[in-house]
Design an enzyme around this catalytic site. Sequence first.
Site, PDB file in Angstrom:
ATOM      1  N   ARG A   8     -79.641 -14.780 -43.290  1.00  0.00           N
ATOM      2  CA  ARG A   8     -78.354 -14.079 -42.914  1.00  0.00           C
ATOM      3  C   ARG A   8     -78.584 -12.599 -42.968  1.00  0.00           C
ATOM      4  NH1 ARG A   8     -72.297 -14.492 -45.300  1.00  0.00           N
ATOM      5  NH2 ARG A   8     -71.527 -12.729 -43.593  1.00  0.00           N
ATOM      6  N   HIS A   9     -77.998 -11.842 -42.015  1.00  0.00           N
ATOM      7  CA  HIS A   9     -78.114 -10.498 -42.114  1.00  0.00           C
ATOM      8  C   HIS A   9     -77.577  -9.863 -43.249  1.00  0.00           C
ATOM      9  CE1 HIS A   9     -73.854  -9.434 -41.145  1.00  0.00           C
ATOM     10  NE2 HIS A   9     -73.826 -10.455 -40.208  1.00  0.00           N
ATOM     11  N   GLY A  10     -77.889  -8.669 -43.476  1.00  0.00           N
ATOM     12  CA  GLY A  10     -77.480  -7.879 -44.864  1.00  0.00           C
ATOM     13  C   GLY A  10     -75.763  -7.527 -44.501  1.00  0.00           C
ATOM     14  N   ASN A  15     -68.206  -6.306 -42.793  1.00  0.00           N
ATOM     15  CA  ASN A  15     -68.046  -7.294 -43.962  1.00  0.00           C
ATOM     16  C   ASN A  15     -67.342  -6.637 -45.024  1.00  0.00           C
ATOM     17  OD1 ASN A  15     -71.490  -8.703 -43.768  1.00  0.00           O
ATOM     18  ND2 ASN A  15     -69.615  -9.504 -42.845  1.00  0.00           N
ATOM     19  N   GLY A  22     -67.773 -10.853 -35.187  1.00  0.00           N
ATOM     20  CA  GLY A  22     -68.211 -11.544 -33.877  1.00  0.00           C
ATOM     21  C   GLY A  22     -69.382 -10.893 -33.287  1.00  0.00           C
ATOM     22  N   ARG A  59     -77.455  -5.150 -36.679  1.00  0.00           N
ATOM     23  CA  ARG A  59     -77.634  -5.677 -38.127  1.00  0.00           C
ATOM     24  C   ARG A  59     -78.378  -6.822 -38.456  1.00  0.00           C
ATOM     25  NH1 ARG A  59     -72.870  -7.559 -35.652  1.00  0.00           N
ATOM     26  NH2 ARG A  59     -71.950  -9.557 -35.864  1.00  0.00           N
ATOM     27  N   GLU A  83     -73.806 -13.920 -33.313  1.00  0.00           N
ATOM     28  CA  GLU A  83     -72.688 -14.620 -33.970  1.00  0.00           C
ATOM     29  C   GLU A  83     -71.815 -15.039 -32.968  1.00  0.00           C
ATOM     30  OE1 GLU A  83     -71.165 -16.264 -36.092  1.00  0.00           O
ATOM     31  OE2 GLU A  83     -71.032 -14.997 -37.743  1.00  0.00           O
TER      32      GLU A  83
END
Length: 211
Positions: A8-10, A15, A22, A59, A83
């Site tokens: 999963r991306h950083g 976030n 999205g 990302r 996403e």
Amino acid sequence: MKKLIVIRHGYSVTNKENRYTGQRDVALTEIGYRQAEAVAGYLTKNEKIDKIVTSDLSRAIDTARPTAEALGLPIHTTPALRELGMGIFEGMLFADVERDFKDILEQRREDATVPCPGGESFKDLFERTKAAIDTLLTDEADTVMVVTHAGPCRCIDCMADGGNYADAQSHKLADNASITIFNVENGRLVPALYNLTDHLTDSTTADRKLL
């Protein structure tokens, strides 16, 4: 044995801001960039990666970049690993969506075919993620690193458990910059390691539960 390594991306800007992201193309935070370096440190020491495939959003690409540079591999991108398209929710604070769209959120929790207004349903996400992964499972590369997002990570984990789109949105949530590994046996994903975060230290840790 063929492997699929799913990251999963950083930790991203949205976030940190508690916003729905999205398919908006937002940057990693400084923590997110450090997480990407930590992922590279772990993978280059512990895995032999033959190919890197990511979502085409920055990302995800930037999370893969330190590993790609360390290994001298190109990054292959695809919109199929993006996403969930969240429509009008994108950019909104979680709290505002919970307040203003309570009925729609409840409908979506009960029925995976209900889309975000102007966006996708979880069924849409599951089907495109599955199509992307099915293609990768036929790839000649032995070990493929995939960098994607929270929703597709849920779908991939659900696929490995034998579930379908109706199960996926309530599936486990991977942490930012976590590492999940599946062996591929007879064309099926077999879980080997889930949501590893041991490579993340105090300087690369945020509230990793955020979407």
